[in-house]
Design an enzyme around this catalytic site. Sequence first.
Site, PDB file in Angstrom:
ATOM      1  N   VAL A  92       0.666  -1.101   0.149  1.00 21.90           N
ATOM      2  CA  VAL A  92       0.050  -0.001   0.077  1.00 21.90           C
ATOM      3  C   VAL A  92       0.986   1.106  -0.147  1.00 21.90           C
ATOM      4  O   VAL A  92       1.753   1.339   0.928  1.00 21.90           O
ATOM      5  CB  VAL A  92      -0.976   0.029   1.296  1.00 21.90           C
ATOM      6  CG1 VAL A  92      -1.857   1.360   1.221  1.00 21.90           C
ATOM      7  CG2 VAL A  92      -1.754  -1.220   1.314  1.00 21.90           C
ATOM      8  N   CYS A  93       0.722   1.908  -1.108  1.00 22.55           N
ATOM      9  CA  CYS A  93       1.606   3.070  -1.260  1.00 22.55           C
ATOM     10  C   CYS A  93       0.907   4.479  -0.741  1.00 22.55           C
ATOM     11  O   CYS A  93      -0.041   4.983  -1.373  1.00 22.55           O
ATOM     12  CB  CYS A  93       2.177   3.481  -2.674  1.00 22.55           C
ATOM     13  SG  CYS A  93       3.279   2.078  -3.381  1.00 22.55           S
ATOM     14  N   LEU A  94       1.565   4.893   0.428  1.00 22.71           N
ATOM     15  CA  LEU A  94       0.895   6.033   1.135  1.00 22.71           C
ATOM     16  C   LEU A  94       2.017   6.743   1.789  1.00 22.71           C
ATOM     17  O   LEU A  94       2.866   6.155   2.473  1.00 22.71           O
ATOM     18  CB  LEU A  94      -0.122   5.783   2.184  1.00 22.71           C
ATOM     19  CG  LEU A  94      -1.695   5.402   1.596  1.00 22.71           C
ATOM     20  CD1 LEU A  94      -2.438   5.069   2.716  1.00 22.71           C
ATOM     21  CD2 LEU A  94      -2.130   6.785   0.767  1.00 22.71           C
TER      22      LEU A  94
END
Length: 440
Positions: A92-94
């Site tokens: 999850v890219c955040l």
Amino acid sequence: MSNQSILRITRELSEIQKGSDLSLAVACRDIDVRHVRALIIGPPDTPYEFGFFEFSVKFARDYPTKAPAVTAITTNAGRTRFNPNIYAQGRVCLSILGTWRGERGEEWSSAQGLESILISIQSLMSQNPYENEPGFEDAKTDYDKKNQEAYVAKIRHETLRISIIERLEDYLGIGREKVPGVTVYNAEEDYQSNASDAPFEPFKDLCKRRFLWYYDSYLLAIERESEKYKDGQRFEKMPFEGPGNIMDGSFQYSSLKLRLQAIYERLHKEVEAWADEGKIAVQKEMSIASNLQRQFEQIVENYKKNDSVTLDLELVDKNPFIWQLVLFGRPMTNLDGGMFRIKIYLSPKFPDVLPRIKFETPIFHHRVSKDGILCYDPTRKDDLKSHIEAIIEAVEEESPAYDPRTLVNPDAAKLFWGTPEEKKLYNRKLRRSVQESTEY
């Protein structure tokens, strides 16, 4: 992990569990709060609408100084990338998680927490997720617009197929063909240190209840999309999709509709079986049977003293697992003069498995599905008086705040929240169903 860190995580979990947000849920095994499972229900009016997206959250010993590690579980066994920022392998890219470079001030701080992480992930599930990919934020060409539409279309299809239908089929033991050579991601590996024979499925009942709420919306989406995309038509590959990180497949809406209907029928059979299971529990003098009998008697006595609400409550065939509630419309409201028969089905696993509420008397209402399934949310899950209060409130409330997650009758909702003329039509249809209720 320090006691202070554990207390912080425990408090955050409790706040989410007790909160009123119908789109977030969290759970963990009592033995280890560092390993958390989270469920995000896809936002309305997006291709993720009412989908069930699960995540694994692992808190390090130095939390909240450092952000937890978040992994997407709903990935079709690592074969489906549901968003430019949610990879097929679960990444999850955040910026808030430190997994993506963000603007100054967007990085993690100890003032943030689990709820802010889940809301940030939910914000990725937008109407146009194509724009989440760096370099495509301002895509305006005809080519990009065509891609945006194609991307939204396949996300909507796979949300229905993977996050909803396949999840419920697994819960219900409805068989489907396994893909040879594919190992399904096993979220249980997060809990291997806590040896247990029972699988950890904290959202099983929640998803079953929500499926019944949103069934008409799922059908509506299938009917609408099947007019645009024929069975067998391949998904289009996006410019940013690459090997091992793609959403591949084809549209199969005819099959999805049949599978959706099969799940719906199986869920109803499961609830109907509670009556027989309840009789056995009574015969065996199980504590749950005496608990429900006692709650029933207390509630009946309570409402005898309550002049503001008129209702009758009785057990069906003297079975404490099946209640019949007759609600009489309150004077000077849209329900005035109405008489509605409502069945309350209780599982021997209550309160881990919550009641199913079914209006036997037809009513045109935005919180009651065409088949009579009521959308309501009790304050106290283990207290049946709280359930009955929530049932009455959901039906009687005339000026609710707009919350599309509670609208389970699409036709009624469209009128209720439409133009002034549509709202008048809604009121006429509701009043007609109220008048007919005494003859039902």
